[in-house]
Scaffold this motif. Sequence first.
Motif, mmCIF file in Angstrom:
data_model
loop_
_atom_site.group_PDB
_atom_site.id
_atom_site.type_symbol
_atom_site.label_atom_id
_atom_site.label_comp_id
_atom_site.label_asym_id
_atom_site.label_seq_id
_atom_site.Cartn_x
_atom_site.Cartn_y
_atom_site.Cartn_z
ATOM 1 N N GLN A 25 30.752 29.921 43.759
ATOM 2 C CA GLN A 25 29.591 30.826 42.965
ATOM 3 C C GLN A 25 30.658 32.047 42.648
ATOM 4 O OE1 GLN A 25 27.106 30.319 41.190
ATOM 5 N NE2 GLN A 25 26.832 28.251 42.513
ATOM 6 N N LEU A 26 30.876 32.350 41.629
ATOM 7 C CA LEU A 26 31.398 33.578 41.116
ATOM 8 C C LEU A 26 30.820 34.290 39.994
ATOM 9 C CD1 LEU A 26 34.183 35.437 41.296
ATOM 10 C CD2 LEU A 26 35.239 33.898 39.695
ATOM 11 N N PRO A 27 30.087 35.484 40.456
ATOM 12 C CA PRO A 27 29.160 35.970 39.533
ATOM 13 C C PRO A 27 29.638 36.724 38.238
ATOM 14 C CG PRO A 27 28.624 36.836 41.960
ATOM 15 C CD PRO A 27 30.203 36.000 41.858
ATOM 16 N N ASP A 28 29.177 36.461 37.162
ATOM 17 C CA ASP A 28 29.984 37.111 36.043
ATOM 18 C C ASP A 28 30.310 38.459 36.077
ATOM 19 O OD1 ASP A 28 29.573 34.626 34.715
ATOM 20 O OD2 ASP A 28 27.712 35.232 33.674
ATOM 21 N N ASP A 29 29.652 39.200 36.841
ATOM 22 C CA ASP A 29 30.154 40.771 36.786
ATOM 23 C C ASP A 29 31.263 40.917 37.743
ATOM 24 O OD1 ASP A 29 28.848 40.188 39.335
ATOM 25 O OD2 ASP A 29 27.888 42.376 39.600
ATOM 26 N N LYS A 30 31.917 39.910 38.263
ATOM 27 C CA LYS A 30 33.142 39.856 39.167
ATOM 28 C C LYS A 30 34.186 39.590 38.509
ATOM 29 C CE LYS A 30 30.963 41.339 43.111
ATOM 30 N NZ LYS A 30 31.299 42.806 43.322
ATOM 31 N N ILE A 31 34.216 39.070 36.981
ATOM 32 C CA ILE A 31 35.113 38.424 36.282
ATOM 33 C C ILE A 31 35.487 39.506 35.360
ATOM 34 C CG2 ILE A 31 35.968 36.821 34.846
ATOM 35 C CD1 ILE A 31 33.859 35.000 36.243
ATOM 36 N N ALA A 32 36.781 40.144 35.239
ATOM 37 C CA ALA A 32 37.036 41.177 34.236
ATOM 38 C C ALA A 32 37.399 40.328 32.879
ATOM 39 C CB ALA A 32 38.658 41.748 34.733
ATOM 40 N N THR A 33 36.516 41.103 31.756
ATOM 41 C CA THR A 33 36.805 40.238 30.591
ATOM 42 C C THR A 33 37.666 40.989 29.648
ATOM 43 O OG1 THR A 33 34.830 41.405 29.908
ATOM 44 C CG2 THR A 33 34.570 39.091 30.702
ATOM 45 N N LEU A 34 37.666 42.517 30.153
ATOM 46 C CA LEU A 34 38.649 43.440 29.130
ATOM 47 C C LEU A 34 39.337 44.255 30.302
ATOM 48 C CD1 LEU A 34 35.886 44.845 26.674
ATOM 49 C CD2 LEU A 34 37.460 43.200 26.202
ATOM 50 N N PRO A 35 40.703 44.726 29.813
ATOM 51 C CA PRO A 35 41.337 45.416 30.598
ATOM 52 C C PRO A 35 40.810 46.766 30.796
ATOM 53 C CG PRO A 35 42.559 45.032 28.670
ATOM 54 C CD PRO A 35 41.196 44.193 28.510
ATOM 55 N N LEU A 36 41.046 47.432 31.917
ATOM 56 C CA LEU A 36 40.640 49.038 32.047
ATOM 57 C C LEU A 36 41.306 49.657 31.222
ATOM 58 C CD1 LEU A 36 40.424 49.230 36.052
ATOM 59 C CD2 LEU A 36 38.800 49.048 34.415
ATOM 60 N N GLN A 37 40.750 50.790 30.617
ATOM 61 C CA GLN A 37 41.577 51.701 29.699
ATOM 62 C C GLN A 37 42.647 52.394 30.535
ATOM 63 O OE1 GLN A 37 38.860 54.575 28.111
ATOM 64 N NE2 GLN A 37 40.514 55.412 26.547
ATOM 65 N N ASN A 38 42.376 52.605 31.636
ATOM 66 C CA ASN A 38 43.573 53.104 32.410
ATOM 67 C C ASN A 38 43.930 51.849 33.436
ATOM 68 O OD1 ASN A 38 45.506 54.316 34.198
ATOM 69 N ND2 ASN A 38 43.946 55.707 35.503
ATOM 70 N N ARG A 39 44.905 51.214 32.830
ATOM 71 C CA ARG A 39 45.586 49.863 33.505
ATOM 72 C C ARG A 39 45.985 50.157 35.169
ATOM 73 N NH1 ARG A 39 46.443 45.934 29.334
ATOM 74 N NH2 ARG A 39 46.581 44.574 31.040
ATOM 75 N N ASP A 40 46.421 51.400 35.412
ATOM 76 C CA ASP A 40 47.074 51.452 36.521
ATOM 77 C C ASP A 40 45.834 51.540 37.904
ATOM 78 O OD1 ASP A 40 49.579 51.758 35.758
ATOM 79 O OD2 ASP A 40 49.741 53.980 36.108
ATOM 80 N N ALA A 41 44.610 51.793 37.218
ATOM 81 C CA ALA A 41 43.410 51.732 38.045
ATOM 82 C C ALA A 41 42.812 50.478 38.592
ATOM 83 C CB ALA A 41 42.310 52.596 37.494
ATOM 84 N N SER A 42 43.647 49.405 37.897
ATOM 85 C CA SER A 42 42.986 47.891 38.289
ATOM 86 C C SER A 42 43.236 47.753 39.887
ATOM 87 C CB SER A 42 44.062 46.871 37.602
ATOM 88 O OG SER A 42 43.862 47.316 36.381
ATOM 89 N N LYS A 43 42.491 46.865 40.116
ATOM 90 C CA LYS A 43 42.300 46.625 41.677
ATOM 91 C C LYS A 43 43.747 45.860 42.105
ATOM 92 C CE LYS A 43 37.609 46.298 42.658
ATOM 93 N NZ LYS A 43 36.401 45.311 43.147
#
Length: 148
Positions: A25-43
């Motif tokens: 099970q992988l909840p939809d809210d755990k899947i990135a659909t768009l990149p973050l505005q500040n890409r350096d803040a990605s996990k």
Amino acid sequence: MAAGSSCFPEIMHPRDLSIKDFSYQLPDDKIATLPLQNRDASKLLIYKNNKISEDIFSNLQGYLPPGSLLVFNDTKVINARILFTKTTGAAIEVFCLEPADDITEYQTVLGTTGAIAYKCFVGGASKWKNETLQNKFLIAGQETVLHA
């Protein structure tokens, strides 16, 4: 590293694998659909000393040993999965693999106006006999029709 000391399971032979081993099970809210505005803040997922932790991508340099080589992948993902619906309501999924012609430059293929043939995988192919399928959608306000 000694065998069995990792938090990962022992290596298995492919014949011992089942598709069920990859179902979870992988909840939809755990899947990135768009990149973050500040890409350096990605996990950033970190595996060190048999422990998994998180940080942010801008701190990557603190985890790399001296002399490390970084290779950047600047490729783009092409939305190549097209869903068609038969007149009966059955779904047919067409996954475009590559152009059928010997065109190797995708920019040329994607800029083509008119018909182009693709090699495809077809999901639900056993439900699809001789019916021509179509999928209508808008591109820049103009209706476009795909036929399969």
